[in-house]
Design a protein around this motif. Structure first.
Motif, PDB file in Angstrom:
ATOM      1  N   ALA A   1       2.767  -3.926   2.310  1.00  0.00           N
ATOM      2  CA  ALA A   1       2.588  -2.282   2.464  1.00  0.00           C
ATOM      3  C   ALA A   1       4.095  -1.741   2.384  1.00  0.00           C
ATOM      4  O   ALA A   1       4.320  -0.822   1.582  1.00  0.00           O
ATOM      5  CB  ALA A   1       1.994  -1.989   3.698  1.00  0.00           C
TER       6      ALA A   1
ATOM      7  N   TYR B   1       5.372   0.596  -0.633  1.00  0.00           N
ATOM      8  CA  TYR B   1       5.875   2.010  -0.361  1.00  0.00           C
ATOM      9  C   TYR B   1       7.284   2.538  -0.970  1.00  0.00           C
ATOM     10  O   TYR B   1       7.383   3.468  -1.585  1.00  0.00           O
ATOM     11  CB  TYR B   1       5.948   2.237   1.277  1.00  0.00           C
TER      12      TYR B   1
ATOM     13  N   SER C   1       7.772   4.866  -3.920  1.00  0.00           N
ATOM     14  CA  SER C   1       8.729   6.153  -3.606  1.00  0.00           C
ATOM     15  C   SER C   1       9.546   6.352  -4.926  1.00  0.00           C
ATOM     16  O   SER C   1      10.188   7.343  -5.041  1.00  0.00           O
ATOM     17  CB  SER C   1       9.381   6.286  -2.445  1.00  0.00           C
TER      18      SER C   1
ATOM     19  N   ASN D   1       3.484   7.405  -4.381  1.00  0.00           N
ATOM     20  CA  ASN D   1       3.196   7.653  -3.028  1.00  0.00           C
ATOM     21  C   ASN D   1       2.148   8.806  -3.007  1.00  0.00           C
ATOM     22  O   ASN D   1       2.288   9.840  -3.812  1.00  0.00           O
ATOM     23  CB  ASN D   1       4.184   7.790  -2.000  1.00  0.00           C
ATOM     24  N   ASN D   2       1.028   8.704  -2.108  1.00  0.00           N
ATOM     25  CA  ASN D   2       0.310   9.964  -1.973  1.00  0.00           C
ATOM     26  C   ASN D   2      -0.509  10.305  -3.232  1.00  0.00           C
ATOM     27  O   ASN D   2      -0.672  11.517  -3.524  1.00  0.00           O
ATOM     28  CB  ASN D   2       1.034  11.337  -1.554  1.00  0.00           C
TER      29      ASN D   2
ATOM     30  N   PHE E   1       0.436   3.649   4.685  1.00  0.00           N
ATOM     31  CA  PHE E   1       1.744   3.898   4.058  1.00  0.00           C
ATOM     32  C   PHE E   1       1.894   4.777   2.931  1.00  0.00           C
ATOM     33  O   PHE E   1       2.498   5.412   2.727  1.00  0.00           O
ATOM     34  CB  PHE E   1       2.545   2.435   3.721  1.00  0.00           C
ATOM     35  N   VAL E   2       0.709   4.541   2.237  1.00  0.00           N
ATOM     36  CA  VAL E   2       0.818   4.847   0.716  1.00  0.00           C
ATOM     37  C   VAL E   2      -0.043   6.172   0.940  1.00  0.00           C
ATOM     38  O   VAL E   2       0.255   7.304  -0.050  1.00  0.00           O
ATOM     39  CB  VAL E   2       0.247   4.167  -0.164  1.00  0.00           C
TER      40      VAL E   2
END
Lengths: 279, 366
Positions: free
Chosen positions: A122, A126, A130, A135-136, A215-216
């Motif tokens: 993880a 992450y 990034s 991410n997100n 995390f993501v």
């Protein structure tokens, strides 16, 4: 053999039965406890419950947060299953048919995500994401879950391929089938049970995955486990128990599906082991 | 059996195969297949016969040399574009398809129109007498039935060439002999060219138009079955095809077709010098057990005193193990009645054979 089955149980057998029951209770009781909690009429996660009601299920199915999480879980789970099954099946086929040294090392390397602590994967994911802005995003979550799921597909498909007769591929070629047709018409139908099991494993891996999601994913990409975790920290409502029951039911459905696949492939091998009378 | 003269379908030109870069599994092989013939590649395991077949099928690449099919160079042509049918030892039927679906597969692959498929499957199944089993799955058939389906599947799209890799190796003796004849008759009816691999010399003799005997990656002899049996080119072929008594010796003198050979214990035997060997060279004498006459006064130059070691009863005939000219493993084959009940171990006998039945062959280097 039937004599020993019908013999009155001795002390040792009684002890064995009791131990079995104790272990089963130990394993299943925590899961069972969630069921009355989810039907509680009170505001708190307490046992015994003050009364029974459907209110927390109603809350689950009317709250935007939980519905989004459910949708995300299915999107990510299905996409992960498709991607991981595709990659894992092709990988297994390449390893099975390929003629090169270090196959065992390659299989071990590809299985690493299964062995490495998820939190390590993880964190790595992450930082990597990034750099590229994944991410997100749901796509990022799908990719990360695919990394975790591929080993399950790879290993179940490799196991099924052990019973595959390579001469069938040679036969297909001499009958005029190019490799991709031979794969579709001959290999795939024969390894289908392994591929299906791998796909179910991949979906299940993604469906109950929490650490990578922490995390993501940001709230827009929350999956069911991630939403439950958020609920535990913010507001400990019995909706979490209702969500847990729904997750358990989903897992049970997957388990039954897997057993059906196994039963079908078993029936297939049985018919092979039982040839008709030669004439 | 008549072959159209010089109609070559496949040629191997200096084809070699090596897996490790040092030892050659197939060593500078030259071979020409006649259209319509039944050619058997015969040899012990590891002699290169299967590798030769796999190179022709397209599953192995030659390390050097050229293979051509109807004048077309086959190197780098993938197996599925060669149009060469194949029958495998383990049948290799598709287990998830019925018999009829297995037969339809090659037709679909070759773009056969849908309307033609059913009658062609019908004809092919009729050919191997399995019409009643068309909807069975391969697992529901016996081994012999499965191999018949596999043969029909390899022949149904009418390939120019069909390869068979020990197709009867997994079957019991009786079924094997029955299928040998069935395959031979199919070959005669259809006129397809067949390359057949086996290590069973009697199978090769029964079925083939020509036999190529392999050893150490080389063809030791390529000939019709009768010629191979009666005129083996060297000691290996003589010992691999049929039973054979052998004496190591030295060529002592020549007299036209005949020669005198001195064997280890000093006995001189008159033999046929078919290979034109020179005086003084080491030779191997080969005498078939059925060419040996036992008893009688003994005619001609080759009659020797023998001692009976053992009588082996085999139903229609007996084998006598004899001590002759320094060998104690000399076998003579006689009809069961001729052996007589009075024969005992140690009995003195006279054995004789014609010089024409005794071949002087070059002693193998290896």
């Amino acid at each position: 053999m039937s004599a020993s089955v019908h013999r009155p149980p001795g002390a040792a057998q009684l002890l064995l039965r009791m131990a079995t029951v104790v272990v089963l209770v130990f394993l299943i009781a925590p899961i069972v406890v969630v069921f009355p909690l989810s039907f509680s009429s009170g505001e708190l996660l307490t046992l015994p419950t003050p009364g029974y009601s459907w209110r927390w299920y109603e809350d689950f199915f009317t709250s935007g947060k939980w519905l989004v999480a459910t949708k995300n879980s299915f999107i990510v789970g299905i996409a992960t299953a498709v991607l991981a099954t595709f990659l894992g099946t092709l990988g297994a086929l390449g390893i099975f048919l390929g003629n090169f040294r270090g196959k065992a090392v390659l299989v071990a390397a590809l299985s690493l995500p299964m062995v490495v602590p998820v939190v390590v994967t993880a964190i790595a994911v992450y930082f990597a994401f990034s750099l590229v802005g994944l991410n997100n995003t749901l796509a990022g979550l799908i990719l990360a879950h695919t990394v975790l799921s591929v080993p399950y597909v790879l290993i179940t498909v490799l196991a099924t391929l052990q019973t595959f007769d390579r001469n069938l591929l040679k036969a297909a070629a001499t009958l005029g089938a190019p490799p991709h047709v031979a794969f579709r018409r001959v290999v795939l139908p024969l390894i289908a049970p392994g591929v299906a099991t791998g796909a179910l494993f991949a979906f299940a891996t993604s469906f109950d995955e929490l650490v990578v999601a922490i995390f993501v994913a940001s709230p827009g990409q929350f999956t069911l486990p991630r939403q439950m975790y958020a609920g535990l920290r913010e507001f400990l409502s019995p909706t979490i128990a209702a969500a847990a029951v729904l997750l358990i039911v989903c897992s049970l459905v997957l388990l039954v599906l897997n057993e059906l696949v196994r039963a079908r492939s078993k029936a297939h091998t049985l018919s092979i082991a039982d040839p008709a009378e030669p004439n | 059996m008549t072959l159209p003269a010089h109609d070559t379908i496949v040629t191997f030109d200096a084809v070699s195969k090596s897996y490790d870069g040092k030892s050659r599994v197939v060593d500078a092989l030259d071979l020409a297949l006649q259209r319509g013939e039944f050619l058997t590649l015969l040899g012990p395991s590891g002699s290169g016969k299967t590798t030769t077949l796999m190179m022709l099928a397209g599953f192995e690449d030659p390390t050097s040399g050229t293979i051509t099919l109807e004048g077309r160079r086959l190197n780098n042509v993938p197996a599925h574009r060669r149009g060469i049918g194949m029958v495998f030892q383990n049948y290799a039927l598709f287990p998830h398809m019925s018999v009829a679906e297995n037969l339809m597969f090659p037709l679909e692959m070759h773009g056969c129109p849908k309307a033609e498929m059913a009658p062609r499957v019908q004809r092919a199944l009729d050919m191997v007498r399995l019409l009643h089993l068309r909807d069975r799955k391969p697992a529901q058939l016996s081994g012999g039935q499965q191999q018949r389906v596999a043969v029909a599947r390899a022949l149904i799209y009418e390939p120019k060439l069909v390869l068979m890799d020990e197709p009867l190796g997994a079957l019991d003796k009786q079924l094997r002999e029955q299928l040998q004849l069935e395959i031979k008759h199919l070959h005669e009816e259809l006129g397809v060219t067949v390359v057949y691999v086996t290590h069973d010399q009697s199978e090769a003799l029964t079925m083939s138009d020509r036999i190529a005997v392999f050893q150490h990656g080389k063809v030791q002899q390529l000939a019709r079955p009768a010629e191979l049996y009666e005129r083996p080119a060297n000691a290996f072929v003589a010992s691999f095809i049929g039973e054979n008594n052998r004496f190591d010796g030295t060529l002592a003198s020549r007299d036209g077709e005949l020669c005198r050979v001195r064997v280890a214990d000093g006995t001189e035997i008159v033999a046929t010098n078919a290979s034109g060997l020179a005086v003084g060279v080491p030779v191997v004498l080969s005498i078939r057990p059925e060419s040996v006459a036992v008893g009688g006064a003994g005619e001609g130059p080759n009659h020797f005193d023998a001692q009976l070691e053992e009588v082996i009863y085999l139903g229609d005939h007996c084998k006598l193990r004899l001590r002759v000219a320094g060998s104690d493993a000399f076998i003579a084959k006689v009809a069961s009645g001729a052996a007589g009940p009075a024969m005992n171990r140690g009995d003195p006998l006279v054995v004789s054979w014609r010089p024409q039945s005794c071949l002087a062959l070059p002693a193998a280097g290896k």
